[in-house]
Design a protein around this motif. Structure first.
Motif, PDB file in Angstrom:
ATOM      1  N   LYS A  58      31.926  38.698  94.521  1.00 34.65           N
ATOM      2  CA  LYS A  58      31.342  38.064  93.384  1.00 34.65           C
ATOM      3  C   LYS A  58      30.881  36.674  93.729  1.00 34.65           C
ATOM      4  CE  LYS A  58      34.746  38.130  90.135  1.00 34.65           C
ATOM      5  NZ  LYS A  58      36.223  38.050  89.574  1.00 34.65           N
ATOM      6  N   ALA A  59      31.194  36.030  94.833  1.00 28.66           N
ATOM      7  CA  ALA A  59      30.713  34.693  95.304  1.00 28.66           C
ATOM      8  C   ALA A  59      29.355  35.007  95.841  1.00 28.66           C
ATOM      9  CB  ALA A  59      31.830  34.215  96.474  1.00 28.66           C
ATOM     10  N   VAL A  60      29.091  36.219  96.521  1.00 22.48           N
ATOM     11  CA  VAL A  60      27.678  36.492  97.095  1.00 22.48           C
ATOM     12  C   VAL A  60      26.773  36.769  95.973  1.00 22.48           C
ATOM     13  CG1 VAL A  60      26.362  38.252  98.229  1.00 22.48           C
ATOM     14  CG2 VAL A  60      28.468  37.619  99.167  1.00 22.48           C
ATOM     15  N   ALA A  61      27.312  37.289  94.825  1.00 21.35           N
ATOM     16  CA  ALA A  61      26.269  37.516  93.685  1.00 21.35           C
ATOM     17  C   ALA A  61      26.275  36.037  93.137  1.00 21.35           C
ATOM     18  CB  ALA A  61      27.248  38.423  92.678  1.00 21.35           C
ATOM     19  N   GLN A  62      27.060  35.286  92.999  1.00 20.48           N
ATOM     20  CA  GLN A  62      26.522  33.989  92.168  1.00 20.48           C
ATOM     21  C   GLN A  62      25.609  33.023  93.435  1.00 20.48           C
ATOM     22  OE1 GLN A  62      30.583  32.302  92.275  1.00 20.48           O
ATOM     23  NE2 GLN A  62      31.194  33.202  90.176  1.00 20.48           N
ATOM     24  N   ARG A  63      25.881  33.346  94.564  1.00 28.62           N
ATOM     25  CA  ARG A  63      25.049  32.612  95.266  1.00 28.62           C
ATOM     26  C   ARG A  63      23.464  33.162  95.496  1.00 28.62           C
ATOM     27  NH1 ARG A  63      29.747  31.871  99.986  1.00 28.62           N
ATOM     28  NH2 ARG A  63      31.189  30.463  98.348  1.00 28.62           N
ATOM     29  N   LEU A  64      23.514  34.432  95.372  1.00 30.00           N
ATOM     30  CA  LEU A  64      22.088  35.042  95.141  1.00 30.00           C
ATOM     31  C   LEU A  64      21.461  34.570  93.847  1.00 30.00           C
ATOM     32  CD1 LEU A  64      22.784  38.627  96.485  1.00 30.00           C
ATOM     33  CD2 LEU A  64      21.429  36.883  97.590  1.00 30.00           C
ATOM     34  N   GLN A  65      22.454  34.405  92.813  1.00 23.61           N
ATOM     35  CA  GLN A  65      21.472  33.942  91.300  1.00 23.61           C
ATOM     36  C   GLN A  65      21.330  32.723  91.618  1.00 23.61           C
ATOM     37  OE1 GLN A  65      21.054  36.003  88.889  1.00 23.61           O
ATOM     38  NE2 GLN A  65      21.939  37.416  90.390  1.00 23.61           N
TER      39      GLN A  65
ATOM     40  N   LEU B  47      25.104  36.213 104.379  1.00 25.63           N
ATOM     41  CA  LEU B  47      25.936  35.600 103.242  1.00 25.63           C
ATOM     42  C   LEU B  47      27.247  36.581 102.984  1.00 25.63           C
ATOM     43  CD1 LEU B  47      24.742  33.403 101.333  1.00 25.63           C
ATOM     44  CD2 LEU B  47      23.738  35.272  99.895  1.00 25.63           C
ATOM     45  N   ILE B  48      27.316  37.798 103.159  1.00 24.21           N
ATOM     46  CA  ILE B  48      28.154  38.698 102.894  1.00 24.21           C
ATOM     47  C   ILE B  48      29.065  38.274 103.833  1.00 24.21           C
ATOM     48  CG2 ILE B  48      28.927  41.127 103.082  1.00 24.21           C
ATOM     49  CD1 ILE B  48      26.031  42.008 101.852  1.00 24.21           C
ATOM     50  N   GLN B  49      28.874  38.405 105.150  1.00 25.75           N
ATOM     51  CA  GLN B  49      30.177  37.780 106.187  1.00 25.75           C
ATOM     52  C   GLN B  49      30.610  36.664 105.744  1.00 25.75           C
ATOM     53  OE1 GLN B  49      27.114  38.407 109.160  1.00 25.75           O
ATOM     54  NE2 GLN B  49      27.922  40.377 110.053  1.00 25.75           N
TER      55      GLN B  49
END
Ligand code: FES
Ligand code: FES
Length: 159
Positions: free
Chosen positions: A149-156, A88-90
């Motif tokens: 920030k996008a990773v955080a949104q996707r994890l949420q 997800l991060i990559q």
């Protein structure tokens, strides 16, 4: 020269290697174990390119000696990447232009990996704090912050 036998776990696998007392852990990972995803930039603790996770905490591979790894649990960028495709991060770093030359990227991935392992919904300030020890000469950092920030949104969204 005396060689020391050192045993530790890296990316979930137990390994045992002979190291010279002067060798850094980053050199051992790259040279003896072929884990060349861990980059070496400054080799004196400044740039963060060599960031790995040791016993759950981010560490500078260039500031640890190989002999200090005895018994440790180590995660490198290879272990933080899926066998196929991107994490997800990559994926987010690619999508949000969080890399250009890519030299800092493995360290950046590991710093973010640690952040998201302890905090799945970091604020922008927390993201900046988490990567504050990682130097990038190309991106100006905003793309990296946007990716995180996008990773955080996707994890949420997954929860
Ligand atoms: S190579 Fe380790 S901090 Fe720069
Ligand atoms: S992408 Fe080039 S140093 Fe960060």
């Amino acid at each position: 020269m005396t060689l020391h036998q050192v045993s530790f776990t890296v990316n979930g696998k137990k390994v045992s290697v002979e190291v010279e007392p002067r060798q850094t852990l980053a050199d051992v990972l790259r040279g003896q174990l072929g884990l060349t995803g861990t980059h070496l930039g400054c080799e004196h603790g400044v740039c963060g390119a060599c960031t790995i996770i040791v016993n759950g905490e981010p560490a500078r591979g260039c500031l640890m000696l190989g002999v200090q790894a005895e018994g440790a649990e180590i995660l490198t960028v290879e272990g933080a990447s899926p066998d196929e495709g991107l994490s997800l991060i990559q994926e987010a770093l690619r999508e949000f232009h969080g890399l250009q030359c890519g030299f800092c990227t493995p360290g950046m991935v590991m710093a973010l990996h640690h952040l998201f392992s302890v905090n799945t919904s970091p604020t922008e300030e927390e993201i900046k704090e988490a990567i504050s020890g990682q130097l990038c000469r190309c991106t100006g950092y905003q793309g990296i912050v946007n990716a995180a920030k996008a990773v955080a949104q996707r994890l949420q969204a997954q929860q």
